[in-house]
Every structure is written in C-alpha cells, then in structure tokens.
Design an enzyme around this catalytic site. Structure first.
Site, mmCIF file in Angstrom:
data_model
loop_
_atom_site.group_PDB
_atom_site.id
_atom_site.type_symbol
_atom_site.label_atom_id
_atom_site.label_comp_id
_atom_site.label_asym_id
_atom_site.label_seq_id
_atom_site.Cartn_x
_atom_site.Cartn_y
_atom_site.Cartn_z
ATOM 1 N N HIS A 156 0.816 -1.214 0.000
ATOM 2 C CA HIS A 156 0.000 0.000 0.000
ATOM 3 C C HIS A 156 0.848 1.262 0.000
ATOM 4 O O HIS A 156 0.439 2.287 -0.531
ATOM 5 C CB HIS A 156 -0.938 0.015 1.207
ATOM 6 C CG HIS A 156 -2.163 -0.809 0.996
ATOM 7 N ND1 HIS A 156 -2.202 -2.144 1.280
ATOM 8 C CD2 HIS A 156 -3.388 -0.497 0.508
ATOM 9 C CE1 HIS A 156 -3.407 -2.619 0.976
ATOM 10 N NE2 HIS A 156 -4.143 -1.639 0.511
ATOM 11 N N GLY A 157 1.985 1.201 0.646
ATOM 12 C CA GLY A 157 2.803 2.405 0.680
ATOM 13 C C GLY A 157 4.103 2.157 1.396
ATOM 14 O O GLY A 157 4.224 1.229 2.198
#
Lengths: 473, 570
Positions: free
Chosen positions: A328-329
């Site tokens: 996701h990040g």
C-alpha cells in the site's frame, strides 16, 4: 486523469465511448489501448514508457514460456522467462515505490547512530508512477499464470497491451488477473442491458465518491491534521476516515466495473460490504478482494499456505499481511497496519477462523470488527508514526487537549458534515450493495441513479476538495 | 484450488453483473439519460466555443516539448508537455458553462443550509469566516517541529521546488545584514484571525487562554529575541482590546484586521521605537530627520504634523468572495467600517517616503486600507498609521501575499540591481502574516549590493521582442488565494528585437480570479511580447501579489512589464 473530474466526465468519456463504438470489431482493442495510454499518460506522459516497457517484457516472457501443460516439466528458458518477468516487475515496483523510503530509513538510522556524514542526499526524490502497484501485479500475473499452465499466452500483442492498460481499472484496480479476462479479450458481448447496468454502477460509484467520501474525507483531514484534539473529535475523525476510504475506493471500483460493462467487460467483485464482517478473516474476504486473493494465490500459497503446520501458517499469514501493508505504501505506518491485521488473522486462525469476540451477538461481532479495522486505519491515515501514536492517545483520552483543539469542532460539526456522516453510516450498514441493488433495475431505480449522478456532478463541479486515496498506491 | 476459485469469481461476476433483470425501455432510458447528462456538459462547452481556448493551449504542447527537448532534454520536454496538459484541463474547467452555472448555487446551499465553507474558507457562527491557512496554523503541528520541517522540505515536485520551511535562519540573516549597517530590525507577525477571535468556532472556549497560538510560536519568539531581534507581537494587545472594548479586532468576513487594530499596532510600534520617558508625562515623538544614534532616543524628538480624517469603507470581505457565493444572493451583507485616512502637512493622503529612516516591509496586512484593490479604501493602512504615530512618512515595500519571502526578495533584488533601498534607513519593520510561519517559503537570501546606477536606466522605450520562455513562475489555483490579482515573473532567453540576451518580465497571471494567457505559458514556448519598463507601471502594480522565480541570478536584471503577449493586450 481521475473518473471524478470534469475532463474525464465531459470530455474523455464521451469521446472514448464514441470512438470505441465507432471502431470496427478488429480495431476495438487497438483503439482501447491507445485511449488507455492517453488516460494513463495524462498524469505524466513519461509514465507511459514505463508501462510500455513492463508490457513488452511480460509479453515477450509469455511468448518464451509458450503454451504448457500444468503438470509438464518447465524448461530452463521457461523458468528464466518467468524469473525475468517477476524480477523486472518487482524491481520497477521496488525502485519507484520504495527508493525514497529506503533512503529516508537509512538516513534516520545513520543519524541515530551519530554517523551524519554517511547520510545520503535526499534531494533526489523518485516520483511514484500512477497505478504502478496495480498494473505490475496484473501484468506479472499473466506470465505466472502462463508459466503455471493455467492460461495460454496471448499471441496478439495488442490484446495483451489492451489487458495491461485497460483504463477502467488501470490506476486503482480491481486487480484483474489475466485468466479472469482472457476469454473476454477473445469474445465478449455488448448489450443495452450491460450498458444500462454499467451506467447504474458508474452513477452510484460517482455518488459514493463525491457525495459521501469527499465530505467524510474533509472531516478526516481536519482531524488528522490537528496537533491536538479531543476524545470525541478523534473518534469522529477516524470513523469519518473509515467511511471515506470505503466509499472512495468502492465508489471508484463501482465506476470501473460500470465502465467495464459499457465496454463489454465483466470485472469481478472487489468489495462485498466489508464493514458487515464479523471477524478480521471475514473482513479480508470482503475488502479489496482482488488484492487479498492475489496475495493469497501468488504469495501465501507459494509460501506454503496452511500446508506446513500451524506455526508456519500463522507466520505466513503475518508475512503476507506485512507485505500487503508495504504494497500500500512505503512507510512504517503501512508495515504496522499490515502487521496489525496479520496478528489478528493469525489469532483468529488459532481459534478456527473465529474472532476473539465470536460468542457475542452478531451486531457486537460486527461492531468489534469495525472497531479493530477503524483503529488500524489510524496507522493507514496518519502521516507519520508519531502522529499515529498521538492520534491513538487522543482516542483513549490520554492527556488534555490544547485549547486550540476546540476550534476543530466548530468546523467538523457543521450540519453538512454531520449529515453526510450519518448518511454514510446508513448506507454502510442499512443499504444494499451496488451489485445486489442493480441486479433488478426498475424505472424507479434508474431514476434514482440518474438523479444521484446529476447531483454528484453538480457537487464535483463545486467542490475544490476531490482527492482519491488509492491513486497513490 | 486457485483455479477453481478464479473460475468461481469469474463465474460469479458473470452471473451477477453479466446478467441484469431490466426492461428494454428502462435500459434504453437509463443509457440515454446517462449519455444526455454527459453530453450536455460536453455540448454546452464544445458547441459554444468554450473548448477552443483550451484546445488551442493543448495544440501548443508538441511545439513546447520539442523546444524544451532541444535545449534541455527529455525530462524538460516531458515537463513542458505536462504543463500544457495541465493548463488545458484548467482552462476547460475555468471556461465550462456547466461549472459556471452550478458552482455558486451549490456553494450557497452548502454554506447557508449546511454551515460549511469550501477548501479555503471555514464558516463560524454569526457569519464569521476563517481563512484555512490561518486556521491550520493554530490547530496544526508546530511549524518548528523537526518532523514537520523535514516533511515540508521534501514536499517539492518537478514543478515547484520545496519551500525552505524554517523562518528563523531567514529572519536572522536579514537581522545580521541590517545590524552590520546600523539598522534595527523589528519583526511584526500579524496574528491570524483564529488566534484572536476563535469564539465563533469554539463558543465555550475559556477567554483566559487567548490568544491561541501554534505550538511552536513561543519558541519562535524566544529564539528571535535571544538572537537580539526585536519582535512586536500584537496578539496579546489585540485580545485585550477586544475584551476591553467589546469590539472585534478583525473583520468578520475578511482575513484582515480592522482599522482600529491597525491603529493599535502602529501605536505599539511607536512605543517600541520610542519608549515613554519615565520622568515625563509627554510621549516622545520620533524625528523625521534624525539619522544618527540609537533608535528610541534621537528618532523620538519632534512632534509630527499629520492629521487623520474619517472615511467609510464597505466590502463583502475577501473570504466571502473566496467562498464564491451567488453575487445576486449573498448570504451576508457587505461589512462597513470607518477608516482613518492619514493626511500629510499638505492635506493630501500621505505617500511612502523613499528617504524616510523607517522602511516597512509588509504584506496585505500592511496594504489593507491603503491599497484600494483590496476593497477597503485607501490612505489608512499600516504605513499611513505609522506615519501618523511617528510623525513622519515611512518608506514601504509591500505585496499582497507571500510575506515570508516576497518583500525580502524584493529588497535583495533592489540591492542586486544597484539601487539603494536602505540608504538612510534606521529601522526596518518586517511585517508578515503569522500563517506564513507554517506555509511560507523562508528561503535564505544573500543581500549583495550591485553597482549603483547614478542615472535611471536608459531603457525607457517600449520594446517588441520575440523570445523563448526559459522559466515561468508557477501560478496557484485562483480559487485558493484571497487576492483577485497576481503577477508572474518570466525569464526570457533567445531574445530577438533587442541587444539583451535575456530579460526578466512580469505579466498578469490572475485577474478577477481568472487565469490569464500568460499563466498558461510554459518553458519552451516562443512568444512575441511588447514590453515597457517596469518603472512605468510600478506605482500602479507595485503592491499586487507577485509570483516570482527562485533563481537569484535573475534579480540583477532590470524588470520589464509585458504590455502585450502575441498581439493580445494585457
């Protein structure tokens, strides 16, 4: 380009649909590919080269692998081809997504060790290409599926480029695996019923995004942007974020599914009323289904899944969620978010996939799951780890908020935000999901779709605040 | 198992959305209604020619990209192309009939019924409006917090370089430079409205905690004072005045302070410069002509001869305008205030005096009630009130917006061009909006004096040139700035029509909250311009918000004003 923009709705969409239907059947995929590259390149023309490169590598690798039987032994060239594909895609993802994170983490480490002279120059920042997390996973799944013998390779490079770049789901999913779309690339139908269902999906998705996600996002932004906030404001803010991310992402997915239908494609479900879940295990069967099943099939099962004993199963679950968080990040917050879910999944697996609050009545199980998921969103939303910790402290009433915190209530308790929050809660728990509601389209339902679409467009034109959360992933 | 699952998902998808129960008429009706809505927007703009300017901008993209490629390579070409694509999208939205028709009525409903503002303006009780950056300053993280500073340092992209977020080194640089020349620096942060009047947002707030401040504010003041910088923080006095008089010190629907507050702040500065003599009942008054000795002694010797004249001013407020409500259905009436214009010995409104010993660097908090473009009258701003309090006119460099760097940069540029803006100065008052502490670009500047020019520039003629845009200042979304106008700087190279190899020129970027053609320029564009010396328009445009280029090398260039771009008058 985002779906909820003036350019997309009033310029790109009508021109794209007109061009698509005007093209002869043999030219549709080439036209769709060019339209998709235009859609993608609008964010940054240079990114098109990256997608072209990824597409070329995977197409060639697919050709090298060729058609294989699932049980047949793979040749050295086939093994090499799938390795090249996986390494290339993961390298692209790794470099563009994690370079900055790696440099920052390294610098933090050497600074803490007092080795300031060893710090790397942080002026060189790498820009994250839009949607790279989605299309690399999607493109990679092609070569893996061909290698595993689950799909035949596509001979037509245009068809393959069309699959990788298909604009409805290009930048924010759902992640569509090749064998979910292979048949449709060869043959699909275009009917008015499909188009009507697609229009309904698009209208409802736009309404979710603009009318619910954006105002909830404003509340969340204010709460998470505050240095200090009171107990109730903290809970209001994080719950608003829970609604924002759900309606933002599921709204985008609805629009993607709707556009897919308009182009004749049927995409699989990506959200299945996730906040109705009674356990975290169930939540991950309902939330971003295309990612969780991708991770399961291409990571959890290759790691051994549940076939190597209980301890290994728990470790695998934890690892997969940890990597899912990192997907996701690039920040420690996402790692913690993934790890938190991994621990809960492992704990539930120990109890036979039952939640820790399993014996409670159904509504309390749903509330318990929503509570845990909402707490985890703090790590997902906060910009830094200290900010996440500070926010959690406010949620447990730890310490007195500064007097300045009182200002926040004056903005986030405006009737518009409170009203939207209430409607968001109602839609989350009391309304049917788009899939079910549009299955039987009556004239009244069609009217509601059109009215909501028109209202959403009016709001879209008026609102300056129109972020899209999953574009950065 | 995996294959089975995939098949199941695909089958489920096809079963669930591949087959819809819908009557033929309903399906056709829904598809038609959808198309009508989408096409209505397209046709309303496309057929009425509203798309033409946008597509004209887009058509310049390839040429700009090729130009940039030839001189600066692939990434510059990509940036040039992207700039045109962004400009195309902005122009489409700005010119859209749909957007224009629905924006204001929808905002009216949001504000009047829903009590909500927009991205830049928050709504409090009783029609009080708050500018978001000011609100964020008070409620947000400490602007000196190391993590926050680092986050802002990394916030740049390929369009705009990251700001320098720490205000202290920039202020101390200025302080040191001035101190070396015997000039005293007085720092004057203009408090944000939410600091002084938070009650409309937080009705139950204990008044004893006012003024509200950012967590770093106290440390900021302390570090400046420790370094020997004199700071006038008007916030406590404004809170006290509000409490004692029962009158607000800020305008309800504007981001600025009221005229009474300006007078109070001017008085406070006078007290700072000329502390009352403990043995005297008379207040000392600074001397216009005193040029030597410590401030507070010889500056404060002669009574002034300025008078004040009341005048009425009325305006809806910059924040109300930023809400973009229907002009025919305003939610609130215009606010009326009484301003006090300051008249010189000749009975005329006092003007800035270039040879004054006091130089005021300021932003719109200085310009309000002085710059008529802000809507609140003229002749009664901070510089004028200082003249009244000090007894002599002050010199002034002030731009609306950008207080963190605009005036310092202008000072540095004038020095670099060989002008003498500090000649004869004893005191420099550096006023900026406190919100700049959290959002401003505090770039450290070098104040280097260029060669003095004895005579004015020989260039007093208009020029017609063809040139390549080497760099152009980034332009903000007009919806995000409380000012209706802005100028941008552009660096021109490959110039024909003059002997100069490069030029620095200013042009309108925003007028009446709309982007101008110059705002659409991108590096690599070739343009034909009619230029006039900046000095011919400086009186008229000197206080307008300026969007500058960051390269200090350009400051030594004499600026020009763009009168025409490609045959179109500005």
């Amino acid at each position: 380009m985002v779906f909820s923009s003036h350019l997309f709705v009033f310029v790109y969409l009508p021109l794209a649909l007109a061009a698509y239907y005007a093209l002869p059947r043999r030219g549709k995929h080439l036209g769709l590919t060019l339209l998709s590259y235009l859609f993608y390149g609008w964010a940054n023309p240079a990114f098109m080269l990256l997608m072209l490169f990824s597409t070329a590598v995977d197409y060639i690798c697919g050709q090298v692998i060729g058609e294989v039987e699932p049980e047949a032994e793979r040749t050295r060239a086939q093994r090499m081809a799938v390795t090249v594909s996986v390494v290339t895609n993961l390298s692209l993802l790794g470099f563009f997504k994690y370079f900055n994170f790696g440099v920052d983490s390294y610098n933090t480490l050497v600074t803490h060790l007092g080795l300031d002279a060893w710090e790397l120059d942080t002026l060189l920042r790498v820009t994250l290409p839009l949607g790279i997390s989605f299309y690399t996973f999607q493109s990679m799944s092609y070569t893996i599926d061909v290698y595993r013998g689950r799909s035949a390779p596509l001979d037509d490079v245009i068809d393959f480029a069309c699959y990788v770049s298909l604009f409805p789901q290009l930048v924010a999913g759902p992640i569509i695996r090749f064998n979910e779309l292979a048949d449709q690339l060869r043959e699909r139908t275009h009917t008015v019923e499909k188009a009507a269902r697609g229009a309904a999906f698009f209208c409802l998705g736009m309404a979710k995004k603009i009318l619910l996600a954006n105002p909830c996002g404003k509340v969340a932004d204010l709460a998470f942007g505050a240095e200090s906030l009171g107990f109730w404001d903290a809970w209001y803010g994080v719950t608003a974020y829970a609604f924002q991310i759900y309606f933002d992402f599921s709204g985008y997915t609805d629009m993607a599914i709707g556009l897919g239908l308009a182009l004749g494609f049927v995409f699989p479900k990506n959200f299945d009323s996730p906040y109705h879940s009674r356990s975290i295990t169930e939540f991950w069967r309902r939330w971003h289904v295309s990612l969780s099943t991708w991770l399961r099939d291409y990571l959890y099962i290759p790691l051994g899944g549940n076939r190597k004993g209980k301890t290994r199963t728990y470790v695998n679950l934890f690892l997969v969620m940890l990597l899912g968080g990192l997907w996701h990040g690039a920040s420690w917050n996402f790692v913690i978010w993934g790890g938190f879910h991994g621990v809960l999944l492992a704990a539930e697996r120990m109890r036979g996939k039952r939640s820790l609050y399993g014996p409670l009545p159904r509504v309390f199980q749903m509330a318990g799951t929503f509570l845990l998921v909402t707490i985890s969103w703090v790590f997902f939303r906060a910009a830094t780890l200290p900010e996440a910790v500070s926010y959690l402290q406010a949620m447990v009433g730890w310490g007195d908020p500064r007097p300045e915190a009182a200002l926040l209530s004056g903005v986030i308790l405006a009737p518009y935000y409170l009203g939207t929050f209430a409607v968001a809660a109602l839609v989350t728990w009391a309304a049917p999901q788009t899939w079910d509601w549009t299955r039987h389209l009556t004239p009244a339902k069609a009217g509601i779709c059109v009215a909501l679409f028109a209202l959403a467009l009016v709001a879209m034109e008026a609102q300056g605040f129109n972020p899209f959360i999953y574009f950065i992933f | 198992m995996t294959t089975a699952h995939i098949s199941e998902r695909e089958a489920q998808a096809k079963a669930e959305i591949g087959h819809t129960t819908v009557g033929r008429g309903t399906a056709v009706g829904l598809v038609l209604a959808f198309c009508v809505i989408v096409l209505a927007g397209s046709l309303a703009d496309g057929l009425t020619g509203r798309w033409a300017p946008a597509f004209s901008i887009l058509s310049q993209g390839p040429e700009a990209a090729v130009g940039a490629w030839e001189t600066q390579g692939f990434f510059a070409a990509n940036r040039a192309l992207l700039a045109k694509m962004d400009a195309f999208e902005e122009e489409l939205e700005q010119e859209s009939a749909v957007s224009g028709a629905v924006q204001r009525p929808f905002q009216w409903v949001l504000t009047a019924v829903g009590g909500a503002g927009n991205e830049q303006v928050y709504v409090g009780r009783g029609g009080w409006l708050y500018f978001r950056p000011g609100f964020d300053l008070v409620t947000g993280p400490g602007f000196l917090d190391p993590a926050r500073l680092e986050q802002r340092r990394r916030s740049g992209d390929s369009w705009e370089k990251a700001p320098e977020p720490d205000p202290i080194p920039a202020i101390l640089d200025l302080h040191r430079y001035l101190a070396e020349r015997g000039i005293q620096l007085i720092v004057l942060p203009a408090p944000t409205k939410a600091s002084i009047h938070p009650e409309p947002l937080a009705p139950g707030l204990d008044a004893s905690v006012l003024p509200l401040h950012n967590p770093s504010y106290a440390a900021f003041l302390e570090r400046l004072r420790e370094a020997g910088v004199q700071v006038v923080d008007p916030a406590p006095e404004l809170v006290r005045a509000a409490r004692e008089t029962g009158q607000p010190q800020y305008l309800e629907r504007d981001s600025h302070w009221r005229p009474e507050a300006v007078g109070r702040v001017a008085g406070r500065i006078r007290e700072t410069l000329c502390p009352p003599d403990p043995g005297s009942t008379h207040r000392s008054t600074p001397s216009r002509n005193a040029m030597a000795g410590p401030v507070g002694a010889d500056l404060c010797v002669r009574p002034g001869s300025f008078a004040r004249r009341p005048s009425a001013a009325s305006h809806p407020g910059d924040l109300a305008a930023l809400l973009r409500l229907p002009e025919t259905h305003p939610i609130w009436p215009s606010q009326e205030v009484e301003i006090h214009q300051v008249l010189g010995p000749d009975g005329e409104i006092v003007e800035p005096d270039p040879v004054s010993p006091v130089l005021l660097l300021g932003d719109s908090f200085t310009n309000v009630y002085s710059d008529e473009s802000l809507g609140w009258g003229a002749g009664a701003g901070l510089a004028e009130q200082l003249a009244y309090e000090l007894g002599f006119a002050v010199d002034r460099i002030a731009f609306n917006a950008g207080g963190a760097s605009a005036t310092r940069r202008e000072l540095a540029a004038r020095l670099a061009r060989g002008e003498r803006p500090l000649e004869g100065k004893r005191v420099v008052i550096y006023q900026f909006a406190a919100r700049e502490l959290a959002v401003g670009d505090w770039t450290r500047l070098e104040y280097e004096e260029g060669e003095a020019r004895e005579a004015p520039s020989p260039r007093d003629e208009a020029l017609t040139v063809e040139a390549r845009v080497e760099a152009v200042a980034p332009v903000p979304d007009p919806a995000t700035t409380p000012y209706t106008q802005a100028l941008l700087a552009m660096h021109l190279t490959d110039v024909s029509g003059t002997d100069e190899e490069e030029l620095l020129a200013y042009a309108w970027a925003i007028q009446d909250r709309r982007l101008t053609p110059a705002a659409r320029l991108a590096p690599g564009d070739r343009v034909e311009l009619e230029l006039v010396p900046w000095s011919t328009v400086s009186d008229e445009l000197g206080s307008v918000q300026r969007l500058e280029l960051g390269d200090p090398e350009l400051w030594a260039l004499e600026p020009w004003w763009v009168a025409e771009i490609d045959g179109m008058a500005q």
